[in-house]
Write a protein that holds these residues in place. Structure first.
Motif, PDB file in Angstrom:
ATOM      1  N   UNK A 277       0.787  -1.085   0.010  1.00 48.93           N
ATOM      2  CA  UNK A 277      -0.031   0.080  -0.134  1.00 48.93           C
ATOM      3  C   UNK A 277       0.754   1.080   0.016  1.00 48.93           C
ATOM      4  N   UNK A 278       0.416   2.178  -0.860  1.00 48.33           N
ATOM      5  CA  UNK A 278       1.247   3.474  -1.019  1.00 48.33           C
ATOM      6  C   UNK A 278       0.476   4.716  -0.768  1.00 48.33           C
ATOM      7  N   UNK A 279      -0.766   4.709  -0.809  1.00 46.72           N
ATOM      8  CA  UNK A 279      -1.604   5.924  -0.608  1.00 46.72           C
ATOM      9  C   UNK A 279      -3.010   5.557   0.092  1.00 46.72           C
ATOM     10  N   UNK A 280      -3.178   5.986   1.173  1.00 42.89           N
ATOM     11  CA  UNK A 280      -4.304   5.753   2.265  1.00 42.89           C
ATOM     12  C   UNK A 280      -4.953   6.930   2.708  1.00 42.89           C
ATOM     13  N   UNK A 281      -6.379   6.983   2.178  1.00 42.66           N
ATOM     14  CA  UNK A 281      -7.194   8.127   2.725  1.00 42.66           C
ATOM     15  C   UNK A 281      -8.085   7.866   3.449  1.00 42.66           C
ATOM     16  N   UNK A 282      -7.977   8.057   4.798  1.00 40.55           N
ATOM     17  CA  UNK A 282      -8.830   7.791   6.015  1.00 40.55           C
ATOM     18  C   UNK A 282      -9.449   9.147   6.356  1.00 40.55           C
ATOM     19  N   UNK A 283      -9.681  10.276   5.629  1.00 41.56           N
ATOM     20  CA  UNK A 283     -10.050  11.388   6.221  1.00 41.56           C
ATOM     21  C   UNK A 283     -11.618  11.157   6.887  1.00 41.56           C
ATOM     22  N   UNK A 284     -12.107  11.816   7.967  1.00 38.39           N
ATOM     23  CA  UNK A 284     -13.303  11.727   8.646  1.00 38.39           C
ATOM     24  C   UNK A 284     -13.431  10.588   8.679  1.00 38.39           C
ATOM     25  N   UNK A 285     -12.652   9.774   9.267  1.00 41.87           N
ATOM     26  CA  UNK A 285     -13.137   8.439  10.021  1.00 41.87           C
ATOM     27  C   UNK A 285     -12.784   8.631  11.594  1.00 41.87           C
ATOM     28  N   UNK A 286     -13.901   9.174  12.290  1.00 44.13           N
ATOM     29  CA  UNK A 286     -13.548   9.625  13.372  1.00 44.13           C
ATOM     30  C   UNK A 286     -13.665   8.160  14.527  1.00 44.13           C
ATOM     31  N   UNK A 287     -13.709   6.990  14.001  1.00 45.06           N
ATOM     32  CA  UNK A 287     -13.554   6.050  14.981  1.00 45.06           C
ATOM     33  C   UNK A 287     -12.231   5.312  14.841  1.00 45.06           C
ATOM     34  N   UNK A 288     -11.272   5.731  13.979  1.00 43.65           N
ATOM     35  CA  UNK A 288      -9.758   5.459  13.933  1.00 43.65           C
ATOM     36  C   UNK A 288      -9.057   5.797  14.932  1.00 43.65           C
ATOM     37  N   UNK A 289      -8.088   4.932  15.720  1.00 47.31           N
ATOM     38  CA  UNK A 289      -7.310   5.219  16.697  1.00 47.31           C
ATOM     39  C   UNK A 289      -6.049   5.305  16.631  1.00 47.31           C
ATOM     40  N   UNK A 290      -5.154   5.244  17.589  1.00 44.10           N
ATOM     41  CA  UNK A 290      -3.673   5.083  17.168  1.00 44.10           C
ATOM     42  C   UNK A 290      -3.515   3.764  17.009  1.00 44.10           C
ATOM     43  N   UNK A 291      -4.189   2.587  17.242  1.00 45.08           N
ATOM     44  CA  UNK A 291      -3.793   1.166  17.046  1.00 45.08           C
ATOM     45  C   UNK A 291      -3.912   1.262  15.615  1.00 45.08           C
ATOM     46  N   UNK A 292      -4.673   1.793  14.848  1.00 39.00           N
ATOM     47  CA  UNK A 292      -4.619   1.445  13.212  1.00 39.00           C
ATOM     48  C   UNK A 292      -3.569   2.049  12.704  1.00 39.00           C
ATOM     49  N   UNK A 293      -2.722   3.295  13.118  1.00 43.08           N
ATOM     50  CA  UNK A 293      -1.640   3.658  12.669  1.00 43.08           C
ATOM     51  C   UNK A 293      -0.353   2.836  13.152  1.00 43.08           C
ATOM     52  N   UNK A 294      -0.513   2.225  14.243  1.00 40.51           N
ATOM     53  CA  UNK A 294       0.766   1.485  14.552  1.00 40.51           C
ATOM     54  C   UNK A 294       0.964  -0.149  13.677  1.00 40.51           C
TER      55      UNK A 294
END
Length: 539
Positions: A277-294
């Protein structure tokens, strides 16, 4: 001449007075070849008709040649001889049963001396107007005219193009256009629309009927899906994204903007099954937390672009894990991430030296954190709208350090003044777009831009109450590169002055409330819009 009427007519000049003969297409089949040849020579000497217009020499049915190829008149007759004196006005039975252009139906006329052969094919061999002339028939004639010719019908058929070219043409259609229109044209197009090459980039944005099953099915049509967009698809859940990720191991770009139902589970599935994966757009997903970025930082080391605007639960811990796991990041966009502070900006500047685009609008970042961005030598676009306590000294330091900077957005920062703009105009050699909406600037800022900058093309100073007619006139007069000047709600700039500038400097687009309305209205008229209250549409 091909006649649509059936009946009898008199032929003047016939031996023994007038001769009555039936009007039927079969009669043409017995015409002497010598007369046909003479009529063909007369046609070749005639000037070529203009494409798209009815040919004045064509007296046959429009469908036989469409007006593009001259058709001969009846042999041995003049135009005055074509007046009918006893036509019944009813179609000839033989003519009515034969298609106008080709076909397989037979002519049942008793005058058909060819044993019931297809009259369309027989006429095509005898009358040039019924069969497209060969391309090599074009050329000068003896009297200086050019012979008329068209491309053969079989050569003009788009289906004769190679499949690779047809696939390229179909690739410019949207997914819905291919499914609901192009695939219904013919069997060949249906097969081409099912080619896996056309299913590698899927844009399903805004389709409320796209469910988990639909997403899993369309992504399984090709083994090389690289792009998927499910923005605003509210029926797609974490399970659907997981099914998609399993069938798309080569996925490069994924966008799920405003899919508020997605959680860390969807991002985790992408991280596990789509490591490229090279491009990811998760704008306005207010249920995403730090665990997803980890999880992204641990599995997707090739990630280049990430949009995380309005993900309100993200903190410095998640941004730091992402920055350390994805050192090849070139673009990161944050918008109103209130839990992101200066430490995140510092980690991004240290771990991602290739960053070219950084957006920090509305984040809890101050000038102290922004100063760390000065070490990004490849920075091209910087969005610092509404950054708390941003001062002019920090911006001047960034402009001096980031020599490749082309777009600088400083809107809604009251700490930006005329002195800061002067440094930007003098030191920012490559800056083309400068946004200063609602900043503390005066006419002096516009004067220095026009005098010292040779690269700035776009300047927006809307809602700057100290901008007057003098500043707008001077920057228009002195700037050599200016192409756009935003003056929205600059109340000290009169509309009369703007109208004069529009006439004097047509290369510059001026943005005010009135000018924008005029351009919008002109564009609407160009597209065929008409006011509903106009006199023509009134009942």
């Amino acid at each position: 001449m091909l006649q649509r009427e059936c009946g009898w007519r008199e032929r003047r000049g016939a031996p023994g007075g007038r001769e009555r003969r039936p009007l039927c297409m079969g009669l043409l089949l017995s015409r002497p070849a010598a007369l046909l040849k003479s009529r063909k020579e007369a046609r070749l000497r005639a000037p070529a008709p203009r494409p798209g217009l009815a040919d004045p020499y064509c007296r046959g049915p429009r469908s036989c040649c469409g007006g593009f190829v001259p058709c001969p008149a009846p042999l041995g007759e003049t135009e005055s001889e074509e007046e009918e004196e006893g036509a019944s006005g009813e179609p000839c039975a033989a003519y009515a049963e034969m298609p106008l252009a080709g076909g397989k139906r037979k002519c049942n006329s008793t005058n058909n001396t060819n044993g019931g052969d297809d009259p369309g094919s027989l006429l095509s061999s005898k009358l040039p107007c019924l069969s497209p002339a060969p391309v090599d028939g074009v050329g000068p004639t003896g009297d200086g005219h050019v012979a008329a010719a068209t491309v053969p019908a079989e050569a003009a058929n788009i289906n004769r193009l190679p499949s690779s070219i047809l696939l390229k043409v179909l690739s410019y259609l949207s997914l819905m256009e291919r499914c609901l229109a192009a695939s219904l044209v013919c069997r060949l197009w249906r097969e081409l629309c099912s080619d896996p090459e056309l299913w590698r980039r899927l844009d399903l944005s805004g389709r409320q009927k796209v469910t988990d099953e639909v997403l899993a099915h369309v992504t399984s049509l090709s083994h090389g899906v690289t792009r998927v967009c499910v923005a605003d698809c509210r029926a797609v859940s974490d399970a659907g994204v997981a099914l998609m990720a399993r069938s798309c191991p080569a996925l490069l770009c994924f966008s799920a903007t405003r899919c508020k139902q997605l959680t860390d589970g969807a991002v985790g599935s992408l991280a596990r099954h789509c490591p490229a994966l090279r491009s990811l757009n998760l704008s306005n997903l207010d249920a995403i937390t730090d665990d997803a970025l980890r999880q992204l930082g641990a599995s997707c080391s090739d990630l280049r672009e990430v949009h995380l605007g309005q993900c309100y639960l993200l903190t410095d811990a998640g941004i730091t894990a992402l920055a350390r796991g994805c050192p090849l990041l070139t673009k990161i966009y944050l918008l109103e991430n209130h839990l992101v502070t200066n430490s995140s900006v510092q980690c991004l500047a240290e771990c991602c030296p290739r960053l070219q685009y950084v957006g920090l609008m509305g984040c809890s970042v101050t000038s102290r954190g922004v100063r760390h961005l000065a070490r990004l030598g490849e920075l091209v676009t910087l969005d610092l709208r509404h950054v708390s306590e941003l001062d002019g000294e920090t911006v001047m330091a960034l402009v001096r350090s980031c020599s490749r900077l082309t777009t600088l957005n400083l809107c809604l920062n009251r700490g930006i003044d005329d002195r800061c703009v002067e440094v930007i105009a003098k030191e920012g050699r490559n800056i083309k777009e400068l946004y200063l909406v609602s900043c503390s600037i005066t006419d002096q800022a516009l004067l220095v831009i026009g005098r010292f900058s040779a690269s700035i093309e776009t300047v927006d100073v809307g809602w700057c109450q100290e901008i007057t007619d003098h500043g707008a006139i001077e920057i228009s007069r002195t700037s050599r590169s200016l192409a756009y000047l935003g003056l929205m709600r600059c109340d000290k700039v009169s509309e009369d002055t703007v109208e004069e500038l529009v006439q004097r400097y047509p290369r510059i687009v001026y943005s005010t409330m009135l000018q924008d309305c005029k351009r919008t209205l002109a564009r609407a008229y160009q597209l065929g819009w008409k006011p509903s209250g106009s006199a023509g549409s009134a009942p």
